[in-house]
Structures are given as C-alpha cells and as structure tokens.
Design a protein around this motif. Structure first.
Motif, PDB file in Angstrom:
ATOM      1  N   ASN A   1      -4.523  -9.359  -2.515  1.00 20.23           N
ATOM      2  CA  ASN A   1      -4.005  -8.766  -1.772  1.00 20.23           C
ATOM      3  C   ASN A   1      -2.916  -7.528  -3.069  1.00 20.23           C
ATOM      4  OD1 ASN A   1      -3.707  -8.732   0.950  1.00 20.23           O
ATOM      5  ND2 ASN A   1      -3.173 -10.768   1.032  1.00 20.23           N
ATOM      6  N   PHE A   2      -2.826  -6.335  -3.435  1.00 22.19           N
ATOM      7  CA  PHE A   2      -2.847  -6.409  -4.612  1.00 22.19           C
ATOM      8  C   PHE A   2      -1.600  -4.657  -4.418  1.00 22.19           C
ATOM      9  CE2 PHE A   2      -4.646  -2.873  -8.409  1.00 22.19           C
ATOM     10  CZ  PHE A   2      -4.318  -4.260  -9.599  1.00 22.19           C
ATOM     11  N   ILE A   3      -0.812  -5.065  -5.145  1.00 20.90           N
ATOM     12  CA  ILE A   3       0.213  -4.479  -5.241  1.00 20.90           C
ATOM     13  C   ILE A   3       0.248  -3.509  -6.802  1.00 20.90           C
ATOM     14  CG2 ILE A   3       2.638  -4.242  -5.029  1.00 20.90           C
ATOM     15  CD1 ILE A   3       2.245  -7.076  -3.273  1.00 20.90           C
ATOM     16  N   GLY A   4       0.393  -2.320  -6.729  1.00 20.90           N
ATOM     17  CA  GLY A   4       0.701  -1.805  -8.002  1.00 20.90           C
ATOM     18  C   GLY A   4      -0.380  -0.662  -7.974  1.00 20.90           C
ATOM     19  N   ALA A   5      -0.652   0.181  -7.964  1.00 18.98           N
ATOM     20  CA  ALA A   5      -1.844   1.282  -8.272  1.00 18.98           C
ATOM     21  C   ALA A   5      -1.087   2.493  -9.991  1.00 18.98           C
ATOM     22  CB  ALA A   5      -2.004   1.600  -7.417  1.00 18.98           C
ATOM     23  N   GLY A   6      -0.322   1.632 -10.576  1.00 21.54           N
ATOM     24  CA  GLY A   6      -0.393   2.494 -11.410  1.00 21.54           C
ATOM     25  C   GLY A   6      -1.179   2.486 -13.017  1.00 21.54           C
ATOM     26  N   GLY A   7      -0.804   2.740 -14.544  1.00 22.37           N
ATOM     27  CA  GLY A   7      -1.170   2.682 -15.562  1.00 22.37           C
ATOM     28  C   GLY A   7      -2.127   0.712 -15.453  1.00 22.37           C
ATOM     29  N   THR A   8      -1.746   0.221 -15.171  1.00 18.31           N
ATOM     30  CA  THR A   8      -2.098  -1.451 -15.454  1.00 18.31           C
ATOM     31  C   THR A   8      -3.404  -1.477 -14.218  1.00 18.31           C
ATOM     32  OG1 THR A   8      -0.904  -2.514 -17.437  1.00 18.31           O
ATOM     33  CG2 THR A   8      -1.793  -3.706 -15.878  1.00 18.31           C
ATOM     34  N   GLY A   9      -2.205  -1.608 -13.205  1.00 14.72           N
ATOM     35  CA  GLY A   9      -3.197  -1.103 -11.482  1.00 14.72           C
ATOM     36  C   GLY A   9      -3.630  -0.600 -11.429  1.00 14.72           C
ATOM     37  N   SER A  10      -4.417   0.388 -11.926  1.00 16.11           N
ATOM     38  CA  SER A  10      -5.533   1.017 -11.668  1.00 16.11           C
ATOM     39  C   SER A  10      -6.664   0.827 -12.370  1.00 16.11           C
ATOM     40  CB  SER A  10      -5.467   2.498 -12.566  1.00 16.11           C
ATOM     41  OG  SER A  10      -5.188   3.342 -13.438  1.00 16.11           O
TER      42      SER A  10
ATOM     43  N   LEU B   1      -4.538  -2.664  -1.088  1.00 21.37           N
ATOM     44  CA  LEU B   1      -3.710  -2.091  -2.363  1.00 21.37           C
ATOM     45  C   LEU B   1      -2.584  -1.203  -1.857  1.00 21.37           C
ATOM     46  CD1 LEU B   1      -3.233  -1.069  -5.132  1.00 21.37           C
ATOM     47  CD2 LEU B   1      -5.264   0.666  -4.814  1.00 21.37           C
ATOM     48  N   TRP B   2      -1.690  -1.555  -2.647  1.00 26.28           N
ATOM     49  CA  TRP B   2      -0.092  -1.659  -1.874  1.00 26.28           C
ATOM     50  C   TRP B   2       0.376  -0.804  -2.508  1.00 26.28           C
ATOM     51  CZ3 TRP B   2      -1.570  -5.686   1.040  1.00 26.28           C
ATOM     52  CH2 TRP B   2      -1.483  -5.547   1.906  1.00 26.28           C
ATOM     53  N   ASP B   3       0.906   0.981  -2.772  1.00 28.37           N
ATOM     54  CA  ASP B   3       1.493   1.098  -3.462  1.00 28.37           C
ATOM     55  C   ASP B   3       1.869   2.918  -2.728  1.00 28.37           C
ATOM     56  OD1 ASP B   3       2.454   3.061  -5.879  1.00 28.37           O
ATOM     57  OD2 ASP B   3       1.176   1.810  -7.073  1.00 28.37           O
ATOM     58  N   ASP B   4       3.404   3.033  -3.104  1.00 27.21           N
ATOM     59  CA  ASP B   4       3.868   4.002  -2.485  1.00 27.21           C
ATOM     60  C   ASP B   4       4.390   5.024  -3.091  1.00 27.21           C
ATOM     61  OD1 ASP B   4       5.872   3.627  -3.829  1.00 27.21           O
ATOM     62  OD2 ASP B   4       7.407   3.212  -1.575  1.00 27.21           O
ATOM     63  N   ASP B   5       3.857   5.655  -4.537  1.00 27.89           N
ATOM     64  CA  ASP B   5       3.978   6.340  -5.301  1.00 27.89           C
ATOM     65  C   ASP B   5       2.728   7.544  -5.371  1.00 27.89           C
ATOM     66  OD1 ASP B   5       5.631   8.571  -6.906  1.00 27.89           O
ATOM     67  OD2 ASP B   5       4.423   6.263  -9.178  1.00 27.89           O
ATOM     68  N   ILE B   6       3.841   8.635  -5.771  1.00 25.55           N
ATOM     69  CA  ILE B   6       2.676   9.915  -5.173  1.00 25.55           C
ATOM     70  C   ILE B   6       1.711  10.163  -7.065  1.00 25.55           C
ATOM     71  CG2 ILE B   6       2.198  12.016  -4.803  1.00 25.55           C
ATOM     72  CD1 ILE B   6       4.005  11.624  -2.336  1.00 25.55           C
TER      73      ILE B   6
ATOM     74  N   GLU C   1      -7.445  15.270 -12.042  1.00 17.56           N
ATOM     75  CA  GLU C   1      -5.947  15.764 -11.642  1.00 17.56           C
ATOM     76  C   GLU C   1      -6.302  16.739 -10.165  1.00 17.56           C
ATOM     77  OE1 GLU C   1      -4.947  21.336 -13.613  1.00 17.56           O
ATOM     78  OE2 GLU C   1      -6.796  19.812 -14.719  1.00 17.56           O
ATOM     79  N   SER C   2      -7.508  17.124  -9.774  1.00 19.62           N
ATOM     80  CA  SER C   2      -7.724  17.394  -8.149  1.00 19.62           C
ATOM     81  C   SER C   2      -6.561  16.447  -7.238  1.00 19.62           C
ATOM     82  CB  SER C   2      -8.481  17.491  -7.566  1.00 19.62           C
ATOM     83  OG  SER C   2      -9.627  16.184  -8.338  1.00 19.62           O
ATOM     84  N   GLU C   3      -6.596  14.601  -7.745  1.00 23.67           N
ATOM     85  CA  GLU C   3      -6.110  13.840  -6.664  1.00 23.67           C
ATOM     86  C   GLU C   3      -4.057  14.351  -6.836  1.00 23.67           C
ATOM     87  OE1 GLU C   3      -9.072  10.476  -7.602  1.00 23.67           O
ATOM     88  OE2 GLU C   3      -7.552  10.964  -8.972  1.00 23.67           O
ATOM     89  N   THR C   4      -3.869  15.000  -7.909  1.00 24.64           N
ATOM     90  CA  THR C   4      -2.533  15.472  -7.761  1.00 24.64           C
ATOM     91  C   THR C   4      -1.891  15.571  -6.645  1.00 24.64           C
ATOM     92  OG1 THR C   4      -2.514  16.174  -9.809  1.00 24.64           O
ATOM     93  CG2 THR C   4      -0.467  16.904  -8.753  1.00 24.64           C
ATOM     94  N   GLY C   5      -0.421  14.664  -6.037  1.00 28.56           N
ATOM     95  CA  GLY C   5       0.168  14.927  -4.878  1.00 28.56           C
ATOM     96  C   GLY C   5      -0.320  13.908  -3.786  1.00 28.56           C
ATOM     97  N   LEU C   6      -1.771  13.164  -4.325  1.00 35.47           N
ATOM     98  CA  LEU C   6      -1.938  12.106  -3.326  1.00 35.47           C
ATOM     99  C   LEU C   6      -0.903  10.645  -3.939  1.00 35.47           C
ATOM    100  CD1 LEU C   6      -6.043  12.822  -3.273  1.00 35.47           C
ATOM    101  CD2 LEU C   6      -4.072  13.314  -1.552  1.00 35.47           C
ATOM    102  N   TYR C   7      -1.227   9.992  -2.587  1.00 36.76           N
ATOM    103  CA  TYR C   7      -1.014   8.942  -3.208  1.00 36.76           C
ATOM    104  C   TYR C   7      -1.608   7.408  -3.639  1.00 36.76           C
ATOM    105  CZ  TYR C   7       3.116   9.478   0.593  1.00 36.76           C
ATOM    106  OH  TYR C   7       3.663   9.239   2.025  1.00 36.76           O
ATOM    107  N   LYS C   8      -1.237   7.432  -5.204  1.00 34.49           N
ATOM    108  CA  LYS C   8      -2.451   6.303  -5.440  1.00 34.49           C
ATOM    109  C   LYS C   8      -2.832   5.299  -5.134  1.00 34.49           C
ATOM    110  CE  LYS C   8       1.312   7.005  -9.831  1.00 34.49           C
ATOM    111  NZ  LYS C   8       1.775   6.336 -10.746  1.00 34.49           N
ATOM    112  N   SER C   9      -2.365   5.000  -4.240  1.00 34.48           N
ATOM    113  CA  SER C   9      -3.018   3.647  -3.522  1.00 34.48           C
ATOM    114  C   SER C   9      -4.381   4.061  -2.835  1.00 34.48           C
ATOM    115  CB  SER C   9      -2.596   2.661  -2.357  1.00 34.48           C
ATOM    116  OG  SER C   9      -1.734   3.902  -1.475  1.00 34.48           O
TER     117      SER C   9
END
Length: 93
Positions: A24-33, A58-63, A76-84
């Motif tokens: 179970n992994f939380i956070g898909a930002g700079g480190t998480g990705s 993976l859980w991350d509700d950030d866009i 760039e094509s993923e802009t607007g999608l949820y990170k997770s």
C-alpha cells in the motif's frame, strides 16, 4: 572484542508466497513517482526469479499540473489526470 552474530528473521510467506505481496503506497509526487518505478523494476525481477511478485495499491488524490512535469515522472499529455491513475495505468501497461 565481543562480536555478536547478526540474524535476520523473515516470514516464509514473504520468501515463497503463493500470492503477490500487497504493498500500500501513498503519494505519487516527486519521490513517489520514482519509488513506484523502482517497485515496478523489483516486481519484474521477482517474477523472473519465480516469486509471486508485488500487488501495489497507490493513493494520491492530487491532479497533474504543468508545474509537476519538471521533477516528477509525468508527460505533458497526462496533465489534468490524477497522479495515481496515470502512474498505475503506465505500470500496468
């Protein structure tokens, strides 16, 4: 000099599992990705060695925004999608 033997104990279910190990992994930002990429590589190696592999949630509700594109592993094509969603879809492909 007193030297002690170091012994590591691990459950046999992690060494020879019948099903993939749940992560179970939380956070898909700079480190998480980047960590998710490493988990994908580990999963591939484990499966090639005859292990059941990993089941990653993976859980991350950030866009994804344009500001995320420099340091984080997004296109760039993923802009607007949820990170997770973007990362898990890429991993499953």
């Amino acid at each position: 000099m007193n030297i002690k033997n170091i012994v590591h104990f691990i459950d046999n279910e992690l060494i020879s599992p019948t099903n993939p190990i749940s992560v179970n992994f939380i956070g898909a930002g700079g480190t998480g990705s980047k960590v998710l990429t490493a988990l994908m590589e580990m999963n591939h190696s484990l499966i090639e060695l005859g292990h059941a592999g990993l089941q990653v949630r993976l859980w991350d509700d950030d866009i994804i925004t344009s500001g995320n594109l420099g340091r984080q592993r997004f296109a760039e094509s993923e802009t607007g999608l949820y990170k997770s969603v973007a990362l898990i879809n890429r991993a499953n492909r």
